[in-house]
Design a protein around this motif. Structure first.
Motif, short mmCIF file in Angstrom:
data_model
loop_
_atom_site.label_atom_id
_atom_site.label_comp_id
_atom_site.label_asym_id
_atom_site.label_seq_id
_atom_site.Cartn_x
_atom_site.Cartn_y
_atom_site.Cartn_z
N ILE A 1 -8.89 0.57 7.57
CA ILE A 1 -7.62 0.07 6.45
C ILE A 1 -7.22 -1.40 6.75
O ILE A 1 -7.99 -2.19 5.55
N THR A 2 -7.06 -1.50 8.31
CA THR A 2 -6.40 -3.27 8.62
C THR A 2 -7.94 -3.93 8.89
O THR A 2 -8.01 -5.00 8.38
N LEU B 1 -1.00 -2.60 9.77
CA LEU B 1 -0.83 -2.64 8.52
C LEU B 1 0.76 -3.69 8.56
O LEU B 1 0.23 -5.06 7.53
N ARG B 2 1.86 -3.20 8.74
CA ARG B 2 2.85 -3.90 8.42
C ARG B 2 2.79 -5.62 8.94
O ARG B 2 2.55 -6.74 9.11
N ILE C 1 1.03 -6.57 5.21
CA ILE C 1 1.02 -5.26 4.17
C ILE C 1 2.44 -4.56 3.80
O ILE C 1 2.57 -3.95 4.43
N ALA D 1 -1.19 3.30 13.00
CA ALA D 1 -2.19 2.15 11.51
C ALA D 1 -0.71 1.49 10.81
O ALA D 1 -1.51 0.70 10.13
N ILE D 2 0.19 2.47 10.63
CA ILE D 2 1.40 1.45 10.06
C ILE D 2 1.41 0.06 10.37
O ILE D 2 2.16 -0.96 9.80
N SER E 1 -6.51 3.29 10.38
CA SER E 1 -6.86 2.09 10.70
C SER E 1 -7.76 1.01 11.13
O SER E 1 -7.80 0.23 10.38
N ALA F 1 -0.34 -7.27 9.20
CA ALA F 1 -1.26 -8.11 8.28
C ALA F 1 -0.40 -8.40 6.83
O ALA F 1 -0.82 -9.12 5.90
N THR G 1 4.53 -1.62 3.60
CA THR G 1 4.02 0.22 3.15
C THR G 1 4.67 1.23 2.56
O THR G 1 6.25 1.17 2.87
N ILE H 1 -9.12 -4.84 5.37
CA ILE H 1 -8.97 -6.37 5.91
C ILE H 1 -9.25 -7.18 5.70
O ILE H 1 -9.50 -8.25 5.26
N ILE I 1 0.69 -1.60 -0.61
CA ILE I 1 -0.21 0.07 -0.16
C ILE I 1 1.12 0.53 0.13
O ILE I 1 1.62 1.42 0.79
#
Length: 634
Positions: free
Chosen positions: A570-571, A472-473, A477, A468-469, A568, A475, A479, A574, A329
């Motif tokens: 976005i997670t 994502l990591r 993803i 949030a980052i 957040s 999960a 970044t 997903i 992302i």
């Protein structure tokens, strides 16, 4: 009164027109209920008439679409197969079963059409970004207002303070600060002087400029942004192309099989003609893909509704599906990872001076300016309880800073070279250099005795961005931060936010180039942004995600909108997508298994038409219920 009614009627019709297909599908369902009620015990002429009306009203849109697509593409489709199945049911006397097939399929088609209409991308905000008129300078230096599309390369134009730059060009005379947020996304204005390049659509904040046009209006950067968005939106997704190919093959196989079933068993298995035709019609009914269609749409709509309740607006099921398969992302910096506006982070005054008094004088000067940095300094002073006083003598030097007289002393506020470069950079043990290395914009105040104060401003990272980052990591993803900032500022923000990688100094065109590189490397890539400059990358990405407070064009171009500006979410999206994809797989496997089982059972004459319809419609109900579970997950 009659006049009023005549004016109101078109308005009502225009509001209903986009939903006419859904209204027809629902009305056909009501007709089926009435037909069933009047046909309890034995079907009457009235019930058959109502079923026939349900056929015509509910099936009209799908039949029309199926016929037109067949003529246009020269390819059979599922719409025709469903119509044939319904007609086949009616031919052998099963009106209710045929009508229900039509109702379920027409309802799913209407909901799909409604969703697609909601996700149309509008480019009106982009179109309005480039001015339609400009001030053209003639040989005598006189300015005349003309249409931008009549200008030619080499024309010289006058640009006044507050005006948008009408074309791509270079500055011939004048200095100013330019708000390039529409192009680069950078929240802090950029100083421009003679010889510097300007982009159409950016805003001249304070200086009077003479510019020379270097590109035609059709080749300007803004026009390229529009073309990039349109190009990306016109491309079909691989999954959509696969579905279209599968649909034609499926219909051909079923129709060929039914055609063979209508006479081959009579000769091969010695079935009588009544049995042969009956089994062919049962095959047409049980092979119709109602359960297969219902495997996806209810689950998708349930997941979309769940997302809406949790601050996520999905513009279609394909986008919800894609986000669960996302591998990387890219995130815009300004307004996405950061607050989107500069804030004062440091304020240092000369030894021996009263900090509050210096801030009062400085805020009084800056309160007279509309520059974003000046407004940030004024806001900072207000939070410190400062009350400003009027400045009687002040001069704004575009691109450099401000001169003002306070207590018979001349103050200068601005860049190092404006207040005295050597003194500015050596002030307070070279503090300015340290602040710049932290990615901050440094402003100096000076009088005849030297540097009075130093202020540092920075577009700060949102508090929730780091979390949030991190999510994502976790999960899985990867970044990446894409920003129009310089390398130094980009590095500082990237480290603070915790992204895996960053790319600095990005214009809209280079963002698209980088996005295509990421797509080639990772396959499924998301893009998060909030500005007009992000629109091409949002459209190019597998999945475009816009911040809810972003520009209109970003919201319209994106596939997903974070309504609460919470990264957040976005997670959560997903997680919701992966759950939906599992449910859809369960439904597809189950529905195909039931269709195969019913087809073989029909071939071996184990089931009759009522049992086939029960199995077929029962599997449809089960997959719908399984899909609706997505309304409840957290």
């Amino acid at each position: 009164m009659e006049g009023i009614k005549q004016q109101d009627s078109p308005s009502i019709l225009s509001r209903l027109k986009p939903h006419i297909e859904l209204i027809a599908a629902l009305f056909s369902g009501v007709l089926i209920l009435f037909a069933w009620f009047f046909g309890i015990g034995e079907e009457s002429s009235l019930s058959i008439t109502l079923y026939l009306a349900a056929f015509l009203i509910g099936g009209f849109a799908q039949a029309k679409e199926g016929i037109l697509n067949t003529i246009h593409r020269r390819e059979l489709n599922v719409e025709l197969l469903m119509i044939f199945a319904a007609i086949g049911s009616s031919v052998i006397g099963y009106w209710a079963e045929g009508a229900i097939l039509i109702f379920i399929f027409s309802l799913s088609g209407a909901l799909e059409t409604y969703t697609m209409n909601k996700s149309k991308k509008e480019l009106s905000s982009l179109m309005n970004l480039q001015p339609e008129e400009a001030w053209l300078l003639d040989a005598n230096g006189q300015s005349n207002r003309v249409l931008v599309n009549t200008l030619e390369i080499g024309n010289r134009l006058l640009v006044k303070p507050g005006d948008r730059i009408p074309v791509d060009g270079v500055i011939v005379t004048g200095s100013t600060s330019i708000d390039e947020a529409a192009i680069s996304g950078e929240s802090i204005p950029v100083s421009k002087h003679a010889g510097d390049e300007l982009f159409a659509g950016t805003v001249n904040l304070n200086g009077v400029l003479t510019i020379e046009m270097t590109k035609s209006s059709s080749e300007s950067l803004v026009q390229k942004i529009i073309e990039l968005v349109q190009s990306a939106q016109s491309e079909k997704s691989p999954s959509q192309q696969f579905i279209e190919r599968f649909e034609g093959k499926y219909v051909k196989i079923v129709l060929i099989t039914v055609g063979l079933m209508m006479f081959l068993p009579h000769y091969i298995f010695d079935w009588d003609w009544t049995t042969t035709f009956y089994r062919a019609m049962v095959l047409l009914v049980v092979a119709s893909p109602c359960a297969l269609v219902a495997s996806i749409m209810p689950a998708t709509l349930a997941a979309i509704s769940n997302g809406a309740k949790n601050g996520l607006l999905f513009k279609g099921g394909v986008h919800l599906e894609n986000i669960g398969n996302m591998k990387a992302i890219a995130l815009d910096k300004t307004g996405t990872l950061t607050q989107g506006k500069p804030l004062v982070t440091d304020f240092i005054v000369r030894d021996g001076l009263d900090e509050q008094a210096v801030l009062t004088s400085l805020a009084s000067i800056e309160s007279q300016s509309t520059h974003p940095l000046a407004q940030a300094i004024t806001s900072f002073a207000i939070t410190k309880g400062v009350k400003t006083f009027p400045i009687t003598k002040m001069e704004d030097i575009p691109g450099w800073g401000i001169k003002a007289d306070i207590d018979l002393k001349e103050w200068k506020v601005g860049k190092p070279r404006f207040v005295g470069y050597d003194e500015a950079m050596s002030f307070s043990n070279d503090v300015a250099l340290h602040l710049e290395n932290e990615g901050k914009t440094v402003i100096f105040a000076a009088d005849q005795d030297g540097i009075i104060a130093v202020l540092a401003l920075k577009d700060t990272v949102r508090p929730e961005s780091k979390e949030a980052i991190s999510l994502l990591r976790k999960a899985g993803i990867y970044t990446i931060m894409l920003t129009g900032d310089n390398e130094r500022t980009a590095k500082v923000i990237a480290e603070e936010a915790g992204v895996d990688h960053y790319i600095a100094e990005c214009l809209p065109e280079t963002k698209v180039t980088h996005m295509k590189d990421l797509l080639a490397k990772y396959g499924n890539v998301g893009m998060v942004g909030d500005g007009i400059n992000d629109a091409p990358a949002l459209a190019t990405a597998t999945l475009g995600i816009a911040m809810g407070q972003g520009t209109d064009v970003a919201l319209e171009t994106a596939d997903v909108v974070l309504m609460k500006d919470d990264l957040s979410r976005i997670t959560y999206a997903i997680h919701l997508s992966r759950k939906m994809n599992r449910v859809v797989k369960q439904n597809v496997i189950f529905s195909i298994s039931i269709i195969v089982l019913l087809i073989f059972s029909n071939f071996f004459q184990i089931i009759n038409l009522p049992l086939g319809v029960i199995g077929h419609e029962g599997s449809t109900i089960l997959v719908i219920l399984n899909g609706l579970r997505l309304l409840k997950i957290k």
